[in-house]
Design an enzyme around this catalytic site. Structure first.
Site, short mmCIF file in Angstrom:
data_model
loop_
_atom_site.label_atom_id
_atom_site.label_comp_id
_atom_site.label_asym_id
_atom_site.label_seq_id
_atom_site.Cartn_x
_atom_site.Cartn_y
_atom_site.Cartn_z
CD GLN A 141 -6.03 1.58 1.42
OE1 GLN A 141 -5.61 1.62 2.44
NE2 GLN A 141 -6.25 0.30 0.81
CE1 TYR A 148 -2.12 -0.60 -7.98
CE2 TYR A 148 -1.91 -2.33 -9.56
CZ TYR A 148 -1.35 -1.11 -8.91
OH TYR A 148 -0.26 -0.75 -9.45
CD GLU A 149 -1.76 -4.53 -3.12
OE1 GLU A 149 -2.11 -4.90 -1.90
OE2 GLU A 149 -1.32 -5.25 -4.12
N GLY A 150 -6.54 -2.66 -2.17
CA GLY A 150 -7.68 -1.92 -1.62
C GLY A 150 -8.06 -0.62 -2.02
NE ARG A 192 -4.08 -1.98 1.79
CZ ARG A 192 -5.07 -2.51 2.61
NH1 ARG A 192 -5.00 -1.91 3.97
NH2 ARG A 192 -6.19 -3.13 2.28
#
Length: 594
Positions: A446, A439-441, A295
């Site tokens: 977040q 992506y990656e949340g 992240r």
């Protein structure tokens, strides 16, 4: 296509002058990392990115990856560039020396990552995912697994991935169905399908180590029943060389908006052999080691692409002749003035510039605490830095990618019609940057992480790691006339942030949807306040050095800080109003009316 030149001057300013990078050598294990060692590393990284990686950026985008007969091929030039990258030791710079790594500080690694992302984000995805896999295995693997796999990941002869998403579940990983059946020898057989796997298959390395989330037969429902497994593409022989295929196949590669030279794959696991990483049913804990590393890295992707777009926009604005300045010709010997004379073009360039320089500072501030968390001898300092990193990780990921995407759009707009076509490469930066918000949340996730977990974590202790130094700085500098134009607007934004924090916490206790409705605006308010604090500090440093400023670097820094205070920071007022309005209007519309 626009060229790329690594912004080493500003990187050194942030590293040494703003973040006291010279103090790194005082930390245990970092004694050798002085300027005499760090500066050549940055210079060589710049050369690699400028001369090897960036020339492949457009061609890689146009060619993309191909899947033929189950084999994924990367674009022309990528295997040769990766070999040069690996042989130069770049896969190992931030890894543990115990496994062949160079152990460079996180602050240095962030700068190298930024250069790679600016030069060729698709290429950077391959070693980037490998490093995330390295982190998870290093933190949670057994000694036997680490001994067998980490040296190969560190030296880059093997690559790594993270396999989370399935066709029916993304953010809600509690729904995943991939199964892991224990065998009598301590291994497991995994069966299932994963999608959207970045760098899932390719021709750059001898082997690929997949970290896969799956369920054991006795697993509880939901996220409490997820375990993490290491599944190599090829089962290694006893001597460590790749052996037979391991039941991992590529079903397809995704055809995407951007990062087309990064192979995003559908992976099928058919009785593939794997080994448990960490404890049974505790896979999310282990995977979050990787995800949190990624992240921050994704935030740096937004920063890197914003820098590349800014450079392209400035170069074009200096050369493109169009119209005359509103106050009369600036270049009367030419048929028209370059568009850099026009206020609206300058507005966009200044938005890009102020974004890049402050986001670089925020990434480095977070990286500095990563170094303190990992190396400082005082456990209390380590805990404080761990709190700070936990708090800032969702902000770095979401803010830098949101602002980075806005900046790449400004860059394309500066070029007008020429920005919309491929020739100048500006539209590619927009397309490549867009995925970083997803992506990656997703960035909405977040924001929920920030308000739902981080604000109340340990009784609000992480918040104090940010609020206390900012409050102390404002109190110390409020009466400094030279800094008034930077500190006084910061103080107003900081008060808004404090009030918004209290309101989000209060409303969220009685109705979680209130916190959810405020989350994205609150994260942006928090992030812009953090950037404004860093701009005030950068302006303070630059003002003190303007008298000895032969290249105008410090004068430009002050001017950019002033632009941020006058043209960007006022956004915090609108964000504060939105947060305080609550979620009623968001939730009021009946579902059938959409």
């Amino acid at each position: 296509m626009a060229g790329y030149k690594a912004p080493l001057r500003d990187m050194r300013f942030v590293l040494y002058e703003l973040m006291s990078g010279d103090e790194l050598a005082r930390l245990p294990g970092y004694e050798e990392f002085t300027r005499e060692l760090i500066d050549p590393v940055l210079e060589e990284a710049a050369r690699l990115c400028e001369e090897v990686l960036h020339p492949l950026n457009r061609s890689g985008d146009e060619e993309g990856c191909t899947l033929e007969n189950g084999v994924v091929r990367t674009p022309k030039g990528f295997p040769e560039a990766y070999r040069q990258f690996r042989e130069g030791g770049w896969t190992s710079i931030a890894c543990d020396p115990a496994y062949g790594g160079q152990g460079l500080p996180a602050m240095v690694n962030v700068l190298v990552e930024e250069m790679i992302c600016s030069a060729n984000l698709s290429f950077g995805m391959y070693p980037g995912l490998s490093h995330g896999a390295y982190v998870a295995l290093h933190d949670h693997g057994t000694e036997a697994l680490k001994a067998a796999y980490l040296p190969k990941l560190v030296d880059g002869t093997w690559a790594g991935t993270m396999c989370l998403t399935e066709p029916h579940c993304g953010t809600d990983l509690g729904l995943l169905r991939t199964k892991a059946v224990p065998q009598g020898d301590g291994s497991y057989k995994l069966t299932g399908t994963k999608i959207f796997i970045s760098a899932g298959d390719h021709d750059l390395t001898e082997n690929i180590v997949h970290l896969v989330l799956a369920r054991l037969p006795d697993a509880p429902k939901g996220v409490k029943g997820i375990s993490l497994f290491l599944v190599p593409k090829y089962l290694p022989h006893a001597d460590g060389t790749p052996g037979p295929s391991n039941g991992v196949s590529t079903g397809a590669i995704e055809h995407k908006m951007g990062i087309k030279a990064s192979a995003t794959c559908v992976l099928n696991f058919d009785d593939a052999t794997g080994w448990l990483v960490g404890e049974p049913h505790k896979g999310m804990r282990a995977m979050f080691s990787m995800m949190n590393t990624e992240r921050v890295a994704v935030g740096v992707q937004g920063l890197g692409l914003a820098e590349a777009s800014y450079q392209g926009a400035v170069a074009y604005a200096r050369e493109r002749l169009q119209g005359r300045a509103l106050t009369g010709p600036k270049y009367p010997d030419r048929p028209a003035d370059p568009i850099i004379v026009h206020p609206d073009v300058r507005r966009m360039l200044m938005l890009q510039r102020s974004t890049v320089e402050s986001c670089r500072a925020l990434a480095m501030w977070t990286a500095r605490h990563l170094d303190l968390q990992n190396r400082h001898p005082d456990p209390e300092v380590r805990r404080e830095s761990e709190d700070f990193v936990a708090l800032m990780t969702p902000i770095v990921k979401a803010l830098l990618t949101d602002l980075g995407y806005e900046a790449t759009n400004h860059g394309m707009q500066v070029l007008g019609g020429h920005g919309y076509i491929r020739e100048h490469g500006m539209e590619q930066y927009v397309r490549d940057c867009r995925i970083a918000q997803i992506y990656e949340g997703t960035n909405g996730i977040q924001a929920l992480d920030l308000v739902g977990r981080k604000l109340g974590l340990a009784g609000g202790r992480p918040l104090r790691r940010f609020f206390h130094p900012v409050a102390a700085y404002i109190d110390e500098k409020m009466e400094d006339e030279a800094l008034a134009e930077f500190v006084q607007p910061l103080a107003k934004a900081f008060v808004r942030l404090q009030q918004a924090t209290a309101e989000v916490a209060r409303a969220g206790l009685s109705n979680p949807e209130e916190a959810g409705a405020a989350a994205s605006d609150y994260l942006r308010l928090f992030g812009l306040t953090a950037l404004s604090y860093l701009w005030a500090r950068m302006a303070e440093i630059a003002l003190a050095k303007q008298d000895d400023d032969p290249d105008g670097f410090y004068a430009a820094k002050v001017a950019t800080a002033r632009f941020h205070a006058e043209r960007v920071l006022p956004q915090t007022g609108a964000l504060f109003s939105a947060v305080m309005a609550g979620g009623k209007s968001i939730m009021a519309l009946d579902e059938a009316a959409f």
